[in-house]
Each structure stands twice: as structure tokens, then as C-alpha cells.
Scaffold this active site. Sequence first.
Site, PDB file in Angstrom:
ATOM      1  N   ASP A   1       0.813  -1.217   0.000  1.00  0.00           N
ATOM      2  CA  ASP A   1       0.000   0.000   0.000  1.00  0.00           C
ATOM      3  C   ASP A   1       0.849   1.271   0.000  1.00  0.00           C
ATOM      4  O   ASP A   1       0.672   2.147   0.852  1.00  0.00           O
ATOM      5  CB  ASP A   1      -0.940   0.010   1.207  1.00  0.00           C
ATOM      6  CG  ASP A   1      -1.755  -1.253   1.347  1.00  0.00           C
ATOM      7  OD1 ASP A   1      -2.143  -1.812   0.309  1.00  0.00           O
ATOM      8  OD2 ASP A   1      -1.993  -1.701   2.484  1.00  0.00           O
TER       9      ASP A   1
ATOM     10  N   GLU B   1     -11.350   0.762  -3.967  1.00  0.00           N
ATOM     11  CA  GLU B   1     -10.683   1.190  -2.732  1.00  0.00           C
ATOM     12  C   GLU B   1      -9.408   1.943  -3.076  1.00  0.00           C
ATOM     13  O   GLU B   1      -9.102   2.198  -4.249  1.00  0.00           O
ATOM     14  CB  GLU B   1     -10.363  -0.018  -1.847  1.00  0.00           C
ATOM     15  CG  GLU B   1      -9.501  -1.064  -2.523  1.00  0.00           C
ATOM     16  CD  GLU B   1      -9.438  -2.371  -1.746  1.00  0.00           C
ATOM     17  OE1 GLU B   1     -10.022  -2.468  -0.669  1.00  0.00           O
ATOM     18  OE2 GLU B   1      -8.787  -3.310  -2.254  1.00  0.00           O
TER      19      GLU B   1
END
Length: 553
Positions: free
Chosen positions: A36, A209
Amino acid sequence: MKRPIFSIFFVCMLIFSAAHGQLTYNNPILGGFYPDPSICRVGDEYYLVNSSFEYFPGLPIMQSKDLVNWVQIGNAMNRNEQFSLAGGRVSQGLFAPTIRYHEGIFYIICTNVTKGGNFIITATDPKGPWSDPIYLPEVNGIDPSLFFDDDGRTYITYNSVPPDNQSLYNGHRTIRLIEYDVQRQKTIGENKIIVNGGSDISKHPVWIEGPHLYKIKGLYYLMCAEGGTAEAHSEVIFRSKNLSDSFVAYKDNPILTQRDLNPSRANPITCTGHADLVETPGGKWYAVFLGCRPYIGDYFNTGRETFMVPVTWKDGWPIIVPSGSEVARQYPVPYSSTKKVESKFSGDFLFADDFSSSNLNFRFVMLRNPTADLYKFHNGKLELPLKPVTVAQFDNPAFIGFRQSNLVCSAKTRLFFNTTKENESAGLLIFQSESHYYYLCKSVKNNEDVVELFKSVTDKSGKDELIASVNIGADRNYIDLKISADKDKYSFYYSTGANKWKLLKADVNGKFLSTKEAGGFVGSMFGLYGTSNGIPSVNVAKFDWFEYKGEDI
């Protein structure tokens, strides 16, 4: 299938670069469990942050001047009073941070799924100290991102529930936008849905997302992950003329995925997505994103890693990797002034620590918030007091971890430890989760010193399984322990004299440590570890040094 023009061009560029001796960098730029990624540039410096889940300290901060030589300058969440990880599983904790800079202040927005939810922390120096969190109860979801508009207003985008919390299909989510008042440190105004479902809701896209909002040449671009974090992962892009209009999806989405490639290709990179963009002072664009390096099928032990590629633009849309093209293992360096790539986070690096410092190296991590007596430095050694807590529990064991960053690698340490109690042990772990690890340790059995190898029991119905043991005699001043990884096989060694390695057990099943079998979002960690297995103890394990060596090439 025809090879896209973009792909032909890029292959030719790589061949040209190699033929003319142009310096290249390796992917991943951060090897091992660094998922991420989020990036920002301040002047001529780049800063990058990653998810850390239940590991402490949290949110590692990287710095680079050229996007390829990275150093870790700190961890944004490094004080117990900043956050709680108590009771969380190893894949809970801190999810998907975003780092941004605005008017002299660095901001990180993140989610603690274990306790507290979404929050913002700030610092004037990225090395820290970072502030205590400002929690955002109105931000109901995960993966928040900050955007500072050029009109002085600030917004948060994030993944949230479907309209009226009614799912049309499994994996139906939305991207929402809400304004943030920087001065009052609170959200204001309407909580607005700007993407419902994904790039084409008629196709039931799942898990939209990881949103990031940008303003580029007067247009607003919203970039998101889609498809879940496994092999179907992708990155999609939307744009709008202003934030009150609808966001329109790019007709040729996704702008990054590897899901349409032959799964049997050589040296695959999979699961690509969750990207962030950055522009160099010279106007070049790059994307950082997570990806995985499976050794076979969809088995990988190194977790989700940070990759970087140059971005091209087509008809006003950013393209990270053209459809049908592979993420390359090497690219030309972004800066011609870069003369050497010697990052200690990429390729076959060597890391060694003799514990002569009074501070723990930034790269070492613990499980959950550490107790005050978790470790100390004394006489050039790292001391771990044995704790009753084990790594199988959702607590803070006597564990100091280092990421497995290569498919082929080794970790070793020198241990000073003696005991007369069979419940006490200390040594070296290869750890993926509370239920998936191997433990190479020194202990005692029938009043004789032994080296043992344990495999965790996944259902926790009993003690860990003993899979190898050897009697080493008494009065050993120290013992060296080593774990070697070779893709899906791990081998375990010990030495009672300098470099006199003896094999305890070879080719143990490494798939047991893979995300496919263990689940979750993390990668494997080598860990210095000791435990008294539920019984209070005053004993101490002393580690003289630790060394990690990557050997992929």
C-alpha cells in the site's frame, strides 16, 4: 493476441538502455512486506510510507532524492500513546496510509482497524516526531486519502459502504468525498458518493478502494484500486472538470493490472494495484504500487511489495502499464544524475547489525505495542527477557522481526542463552502469522542442551509440533542459528563454533508460510525470539548480532 504499441515501445526502450549502458533500477524498489505505498515530493526529496498492520513501530517513512536509492528515516507511529494494537491479529492494525505535504506540514491519513478507525497525524519534519492522532469518526470506511486543492480547500476520499448500506453484489463498495477543515481539524459538509461500485457498475466490479485525488492541468483525477488485492487486482482512473460534477471512468480501464497475462510466464509479478502518482521537477510522472512475486502459482512468502514504473499519458489519461504488458523487473533510472543504485531495500542487499547502538534499527519491528521491558542493549548485545507470551497469542511477545525481502535469502544470529527449564527457549523464527511459523531454538530436554525446530499448529489445539531435534551437549558459550529460504523450501542450521554450520533439517515446506495458505495481508518475518511458554521467568536471551542476506541472483 497483438502486443500493444506501448509494450513494443517499452521493450525497445529497455533493449536500447541495456545496449547503451544506461543505469537501471530493480523492481520491487522496496522488497518484502511493504504494501500500500503512498508517495509525495517536497522540493527535490521524495517521501514514501507503507502499511504496517500489527507491527510496531508503525508506518515506516522512506526518503529518496532519485526515487531508487531509498533510506528509512523513521516510523511515523513510534509511541505507545499514539495508538493501540492490543488484541489484533497480525493482519489487522494500520491499513493503507497516504502521505501528503502542504504549507510546511507533512500529513499522514490512515486507518487503525484494530482500534480507533480513521485518523490524521502531522509533522513538520518527516523524521518526526509525528503528532498524536486526530480521529475522524465521520469517515466510515478504510483507505482514506487527503487532497489539498489550489483554492485552499481540503478533501478526504475513502472507501466506504454502498448507498444506504445496501449491497447489490458481494464486494460492492463506494468511494466517498468529504471536506476537511485543516484549522479546526474536523470534517465538514456533505459526505458525497463520487464512485458507486467501480469503473463500470454493470459489470459488478468488486472492492473499489485505495482512492487518491489529484488536480493535473486543471482537471481532477481520481485513481483507485479495483478487483481485490489478489490476482485480479487492478488500478482504474476517473476524471472530472470540478468536484461538483460526476467523475467519468476512463474507457480503457484498467490502467494497471497483470491479471490478463499468462499465469505460467517466467518470473511473474502479480496482484498489482493500490497505486499513487508523483511528478518529478522535470515533469516526468511515476507510479508506486503494490505487487507480489510468486515462486510458483500464486504462492509467495515475501508479502505485497512496493514497485515503481514510469507513467505515460494518452489522450489526457495516465497509463501505468498498458493492457497486456508485464511490469518489468528493471527500468531506466528516473534521474540521469544517478550514478549508482545501492538501495538496501531492493535486490540482493546485505543487512547486518552488531547491536552496538543504544537504539533499535528502524527496520526492526515488534508485534503490537511493546511492554517497557521488551528489550534492552547491554554490553554490545540485544537482550530479550523471556516472556510467558508466545507469538501464537494476540499479545506482545519477546519478538524482534526483520522482513524477508527475497525469494532466496538467509538470516542468522549468534545467541547466548542457557536454561535448566524445558518450558524456556530462545532462537530464530520465520514467522508469517500467529498460526503459521517455524521456530529454530535452543532449549533443554532431560537436562541436556538441545537445538529444536518447531512448526506451529494451525488450530492451536495443542503445542507446536516438534519436527527436528539434536542434542548439542552442555557448557556452550554461544550458538549460531541460521534459516535459509529457497522459494518454497526452508532449511535450518546451527553452529557451535564460528561458521561450523550443521544442517538440522532441510527443505521444509515453505508454502506453509505463503499468503495463499496462511491468509492475511502481510509477508514473512525473520524474528529474534524467546519465550517461557506461559510460566513467569527471569531468564534472558542475548543476541550478539543479526545478519540478513538476499540471494535471488
